[in-house]
Design an enzyme around this catalytic site. Structure first.
Site, PDB file in Angstrom:
ATOM      1  N   TYR A   1       5.603  -1.345  -7.276  1.00  0.00           N
ATOM      2  CA  TYR A   1       7.021  -1.429  -7.617  1.00  0.00           C
ATOM      3  C   TYR A   1       7.284  -2.610  -8.548  1.00  0.00           C
ATOM      4  O   TYR A   1       7.362  -3.761  -8.125  1.00  0.00           O
ATOM      5  CB  TYR A   1       7.878  -1.572  -6.359  1.00  0.00           C
ATOM      6  CG  TYR A   1       7.717  -0.455  -5.346  1.00  0.00           C
ATOM      7  CD1 TYR A   1       7.276   0.813  -5.728  1.00  0.00           C
ATOM      8  CD2 TYR A   1       8.003  -0.662  -4.004  1.00  0.00           C
ATOM      9  CE1 TYR A   1       7.122   1.830  -4.800  1.00  0.00           C
ATOM     10  CE2 TYR A   1       7.858   0.357  -3.075  1.00  0.00           C
ATOM     11  CZ  TYR A   1       7.415   1.590  -3.471  1.00  0.00           C
ATOM     12  OH  TYR A   1       7.264   2.597  -2.544  1.00  0.00           O
TER      13      TYR A   1
ATOM     14  N   HIS B   1      -1.409   3.799  -0.174  1.00  0.00           N
ATOM     15  CA  HIS B   1      -0.332   4.308  -1.015  1.00  0.00           C
ATOM     16  C   HIS B   1      -0.790   5.507  -1.847  1.00  0.00           C
ATOM     17  O   HIS B   1      -1.630   5.374  -2.745  1.00  0.00           O
ATOM     18  CB  HIS B   1       0.152   3.180  -1.949  1.00  0.00           C
ATOM     19  CG  HIS B   1       1.506   3.398  -2.522  1.00  0.00           C
ATOM     20  ND1 HIS B   1       2.077   2.519  -3.422  1.00  0.00           N
ATOM     21  CD2 HIS B   1       2.426   4.370  -2.329  1.00  0.00           C
ATOM     22  CE1 HIS B   1       3.285   2.950  -3.750  1.00  0.00           C
ATOM     23  NE2 HIS B   1       3.508   4.078  -3.108  1.00  0.00           N
TER      24      HIS B   1
END
Length: 332
Positions: free
Chosen positions: A58, A143
């Site tokens: 992010y 992830h």
């Protein structure tokens, strides 16, 4: 209503029913100021949120840095932070341009490299600890290992388990937007939690087929993200997005039907969308991407909005929800 705490499966980690998704404060799609990011985190805290989720992906680490800075003055034992591993950040000195091709309005100071090796996972977590300014991370998810199932199961998971034993990590899990591989991890490993995005919502209950019953049976905690399916359930209208692309007409029609039923019961669609996943006993928390203080306050207000049993009953009667799907009791 202050979000209540739930145990995350069999782990010792406890999470608030509402979680702060920190991708947006990593400049997802558009920039957020440092001050705006800090205000969003503080507003969530003031609303009772104590679970904050981030990832190196992010904003090329920006989300982790901003979240760590915003939480620095808070007592460490009063909040839970999750981050993710599987993409290692490598510096790209002097690289021109930005990271918008990957969805983030930040300079291209680093590149992401997929790495589910044991060494890569440990390196990723060490980088996250530094950016967050923490000496331990409460939850680490692998992830998006969709195309890396082999190394994620054979190398990344055992390393996470070692770090859990060492105490650097509290709980371990996997985060994805598909249910099938998450179910495989539950069957084949000793993970504590899964983060399922967009697959257990008012519009999409694929997580109920196998994953959620399996998680409940094995004592694995479930966190649900993407409860608005990237926008369609927040504001269903022509041009609204579903899974980050234009919503097809049939899904738009269903979303408008859901909204109409909610309005008859005096309930915002956002409130029903937020509360719905918590009807399943395996679900410990719903994760909402939050860009501003106003969005943080709205999410808390929506989760606390009363949703009558009659609303769920009408959705089932009209075929907008499966008849056997578990639904929550009243908020409050």
């Amino acid at each position: 209503m202050t979000p209540r705490l739930n145990a995350l499966g069999r782990s010792t980690v406890r999470v608030t029913e509402l979680a702060f998704g920190a991708a947006a404060i990593g400049n997802l799609f558009t920039a957020v100021t440092d001050a705006g990011a800090e205000q969003a985190v503080h507003a969530a805290w003031d609303a009772g949120v104590r679970y904050f989720d981030t990832a190196p992906h992010y904003g090329l680490g920006l989300s982790e840095r901003r979240l760590g800075a915003a939480l620095r003055s808070r007592p460490r034992n009063e909040y839970v932070v999750s981050t993710k591993a599987g993409r290692v950040l490598e510096p790209t000195p002097g690289a021109p341009g930005d990271d918008l091709a990957n969805g983030f309005a930040v300079p291209a100071t680093h590149r992401r490299r997929w790495d589910f090796s044991a060494r890569g996972v440990r390196r990723s977590i060490e980088g996250s600890l530094e950016r967050l300014g923490l000496d331990r991370i409460d939850i680490v998810y692998l992830h998006d290992p969709d195309d890396h199932a082999g190394p994620a199961l054979d190398q990344a998971y055992p390393e996470l388990a070692r770090m859990r034993e060492e105490g650097t990590v509290g709980a371990i899990g996997v985060g994805m937007n598909q249910a099938d591989l998450l179910a495989r991890f539950i069957r084949e490993t000793d993970i504590d939690a899964v983060l399922l995005a967009g697959r257990y919502t008012l519009l999409d209950q694929r997580g109920l087929t196998e994953l959620l019953p399996l998680a409940a049976d094995r004592g694995v905690g479930v966190v649900i993200g993407g409860v608005f399916n990237s926008g369609l359930l927040a504001d269903p209208r022509p041009g609204a997005t579903y899974d980050y692309t234009a919503a097809p007409p049939d899904l738009l029609s269903r979303a408008l039907g859901l909204k109409a039923v909610c309005e008859r019961h005096g309930v915002p669609l956002r409130a029903a969308a937020l509360r719905f996943p918590l009807g399943h006993p395996a679900v410990a928390s719903v994760l909402v991407g939050t860009r501003s203080a106003a969005e943080a306050r709205d999410a808390a207000a929506m989760l606390g909005h009363p949703v009558p049993d009659a609303l769920w009953a009408e959705l089932k009667e009209r075929g907008l929800l499966p008849a056997d799907v578990p639904t929550p009791g009243k908020a409050g």
